[in-house]
Scaffold this active site. Structure first.
Site, PDB file in Angstrom:
ATOM      1  N   HIS A 142       7.451  14.899  16.031  1.00 45.16           N
ATOM      2  CA  HIS A 142       7.578  15.021  17.488  1.00 45.16           C
ATOM      3  C   HIS A 142       6.460  15.885  18.092  1.00 45.16           C
ATOM      4  O   HIS A 142       6.640  16.496  19.144  1.00 45.16           O
ATOM      5  CB  HIS A 142       8.951  15.577  17.884  1.00 45.16           C
ATOM      6  CG  HIS A 142      10.049  14.566  17.711  1.00 45.16           C
ATOM      7  ND1 HIS A 142      10.407  13.686  18.699  1.00 45.16           N
ATOM      8  CD2 HIS A 142      10.847  14.292  16.644  1.00 45.16           C
ATOM      9  CE1 HIS A 142      11.394  12.911  18.248  1.00 45.16           C
ATOM     10  NE2 HIS A 142      11.668  13.267  17.005  1.00 45.16           N
ATOM     11  N   SER A 151       9.550 -14.908  12.012  1.00 49.47           N
ATOM     12  CA  SER A 151       9.746 -13.723  11.184  1.00 49.47           C
ATOM     13  C   SER A 151      10.797 -14.017  10.127  1.00 49.47           C
ATOM     14  O   SER A 151      11.761 -14.749  10.381  1.00 49.47           O
ATOM     15  CB  SER A 151      10.201 -12.538  12.038  1.00 49.47           C
ATOM     16  OG  SER A 151      10.579 -11.440  11.223  1.00 49.47           O
ATOM     17  N   GLY A 175      14.293  -0.545  10.782  1.00 42.92           N
ATOM     18  CA  GLY A 175      15.125   0.567  11.203  1.00 42.92           C
ATOM     19  C   GLY A 175      15.117   1.742  10.256  1.00 42.92           C
ATOM     20  O   GLY A 175      15.935   2.650  10.381  1.00 42.92           O
ATOM     21  N   ALA A 176      14.210   1.759   9.271  1.00 40.22           N
ATOM     22  CA  ALA A 176      14.171   2.849   8.299  1.00 40.22           C
ATOM     23  C   ALA A 176      13.256   3.981   8.731  1.00 40.22           C
ATOM     24  O   ALA A 176      13.051   4.932   7.999  1.00 40.22           O
ATOM     25  CB  ALA A 176      13.728   2.323   6.930  1.00 40.22           C
ATOM     26  N   GLY A 177      12.674   3.879   9.920  1.00 44.85           N
ATOM     27  CA  GLY A 177      11.794   4.935  10.391  1.00 44.85           C
ATOM     28  C   GLY A 177      10.447   4.932   9.720  1.00 44.85           C
ATOM     29  O   GLY A 177       9.766   5.960   9.669  1.00 44.85           O
ATOM     30  N   LEU A 178      10.028   3.778   9.187  1.00 42.92           N
ATOM     31  CA  LEU A 178       8.750   3.669   8.489  1.00 42.92           C
ATOM     32  C   LEU A 178       7.717   2.922   9.320  1.00 42.92           C
ATOM     33  O   LEU A 178       6.732   2.409   8.804  1.00 42.92           O
ATOM     34  CB  LEU A 178       8.947   2.986   7.130  1.00 42.92           C
ATOM     35  CG  LEU A 178       9.957   3.661   6.196  1.00 42.92           C
ATOM     36  CD1 LEU A 178      10.075   2.891   4.886  1.00 42.92           C
ATOM     37  CD2 LEU A 178       9.585   5.114   5.940  1.00 42.92           C
ATOM     38  N   SER A 179       7.963   2.841  10.614  1.00 39.81           N
ATOM     39  CA  SER A 179       7.013   2.272  11.576  1.00 39.81           C
ATOM     40  C   SER A 179       6.770   0.787  11.393  1.00 39.81           C
ATOM     41  O   SER A 179       5.645   0.310  11.479  1.00 39.81           O
ATOM     42  CB  SER A 179       5.674   3.028  11.544  1.00 39.81           C
ATOM     43  OG  SER A 179       5.836   4.294  12.106  1.00 39.81           O
ATOM     44  N   ASP A 226       1.995   6.751  14.942  1.00 39.49           N
ATOM     45  CA  ASP A 226       2.323   5.631  14.068  1.00 39.49           C
ATOM     46  C   ASP A 226       1.205   4.599  14.039  1.00 39.49           C
ATOM     47  O   ASP A 226       0.827   4.087  12.979  1.00 39.49           O
ATOM     48  CB  ASP A 226       3.621   4.975  14.526  1.00 39.49           C
ATOM     49  CG  ASP A 226       4.821   5.902  14.409  1.00 39.49           C
ATOM     50  OD1 ASP A 226       4.681   6.975  13.787  1.00 39.49           O
ATOM     51  OD2 ASP A 226       5.889   5.560  14.953  1.00 39.49           O
ATOM     52  N   TYR A 276      15.514   9.774  22.236  1.00 38.13           N
ATOM     53  CA  TYR A 276      14.083  10.019  22.017  1.00 38.13           C
ATOM     54  C   TYR A 276      13.404  10.315  23.351  1.00 38.13           C
ATOM     55  O   TYR A 276      12.638  11.281  23.482  1.00 38.13           O
ATOM     56  CB  TYR A 276      13.444   8.806  21.341  1.00 38.13           C
ATOM     57  CG  TYR A 276      11.959   8.954  21.078  1.00 38.13           C
ATOM     58  CD1 TYR A 276      11.501   9.484  19.882  1.00 38.13           C
ATOM     59  CD2 TYR A 276      11.013   8.588  22.035  1.00 38.13           C
ATOM     60  CE1 TYR A 276      10.142   9.630  19.632  1.00 38.13           C
ATOM     61  CE2 TYR A 276       9.660   8.729  21.799  1.00 38.13           C
ATOM     62  CZ  TYR A 276       9.233   9.244  20.597  1.00 38.13           C
ATOM     63  OH  TYR A 276       7.891   9.404  20.370  1.00 38.13           O
TER      64      TYR A 276
END
Length: 364
Positions: A19, A52, A106-110, A156, A210
């Site tokens: 952040h 996709s 959705g795993a926060g891995l961009s 990111d 966020y």
């Protein structure tokens, strides 16, 4: 039929500096060896088709004249990239895009930055636009902030574009445009690995929390008369009166210091110190910035109980993933400990895997 261009675009893990990218602070992410493959070819009819293979997706079609609000869900990231290119004066005649992802959504891995920057890079190559990596990152950011509605910083995008195998990317977000510097990461040479614990908890940066944290930081900076909160002095928390703004500012100040300390520890190969810094970062994100959640806290606690040198949540928070610095032989112990703690809470089984610093987006 025109030629098909294929790109490999990595996800990213933020090692430290959470952040800070929208607060003018330093961040230290690395591109990882989990990626998505983008296949692209041009069309001349003003239509974009996107396929996709991710669960819950499929095919979407829209015109190159697409506007915010006209496409929602997963396809909004692709539509937003087309829109952002046009907004920047680079219209695209049309395209067929096929996305094959090895990034857990959705795993926060961009995965979103990988998607938007991959599309921008592929279309830049197809159309001969001549954009550099920073310009591509700005296109990706614009797609998320202006079209999808997630007010993200540039970390990111720059991480998935500028990454290099064996290196983290130090980004100075206070510069205009942000500057990058590669930092060698050598923990694997010393018998350590970086493990990711994908919690499976909900992760959506377009959610209001966020945006609320960003707005709180902007309010704190305004009260202190600063352009960026990371430039605040040590007396900032004394000058502020609102307890929430004090806490947010305290995280920004201490996290900025932790990034600098982490770079020093990495350069000296002081891995126990780096581990301590990672764990302290999680505590700050949990207590002062309040962006953790029970699943992330338990993942970090379990990793430390299993012998990790340090662990922290990574990414925007409210779910997603944690990272842990561990010896290779401890990875299974971390996995089993986290799974046991999750089972005791009747939570879905998390996924634990090792990642390596990888190259940024590149044509295949």
């Amino acid at each position: 039929m025109t030629d098909v261009h294929q790109w490999d675009v990595p996800g990213r893990v933020n090692l430290i500096g959470e952040h800070l990218d929208y607060n003018g602070g330093p961040v230290l992410p690395l591109a990882i060896d989990r990626s998505l493959t983008l296949k692209a070819r041009s069309r001349e009819d003003g239509i974009v088709n996107v396929w996709s293979d991710a669960p819950g997706t499929g095919k979407a079609s829209f015109a190159t004249s697409v506007r915010p609000g006209e496409v929602e869900g997963w396809a909004a990231y692709a539509a937003g990239t087309i829109w952002a290119l046009a907004e920047a004066g680079h219209p695209v005649p049309g395209a067929d895009l096929v996305i094959e992802s090895r990034l857990p959504s959705g795993a926060g891995l961009s995965s979103s930055a990988a998607l938007t920057c991959g599309i921008a890079a592929a279309l830049d190559r197809i159309q001969g636009l001549g954009l550099d990596r920073t310009e591509l990152a700005l296109i990706g950011q614009r797609a998320e902030s202006g079209f999808v509605g997630a007010p993200v910083g540039l970390m990111d995008q720059l991480a998935v574009l500028e990454g290099r195998a064996g290196h983290a990317v130090l980004i100075d977000t206070a510069a205009t445009p942000p500057t990058t510097q590669l930092v060698p990461v050598t923990w694997e040479e010393d018998g350590l690995v970086l493990a990711v614990i994908a919690t499976g908890a909900h992760h959506a940066l377009a959610d209001g929390e966020y945006a609320a944290r960003r707005e709180e930081c902007e309010r704190a900076a305004a009260e202190l008369g600063l352009d960026h909160l990371a430039r605040a002095g040590l007396d900032a928390t004394v000058l502020l009166t609102d307890e929430t703004l004090k806490a947010r500012t305290r995280h920004v100040l201490t996290e900025t210091a932790r990034v600098k300390a982490a770079i020093s520890a990495i350069s000296r190969r002081a891995w126990p110190q780096l581990g301590t810094i990672l764990t302290a970062s999680h505590a700050s994100l949990r207590d002062d910035f309040q962006v953790s959640c029970p699943e992330l806290d338990v993942a970090v606690e379990a990793a430390l109980e299993a012998g990790a040198l340090g662990a922290r949540m990574t990414g925007g928070g409210f779910g997603g993933s944690a990272i842990a610095l561990v010896a290779p032989h401890q990875v299974q112990a971390v996995r089993e400990r986290v799974e046991a703690r999750y089972a005791a809470q009747d939570w879905a089984r998390p996924e634990t895997f090792v990642v390596h610093a990888a190259d940024g987006a590149h044509p295949v």
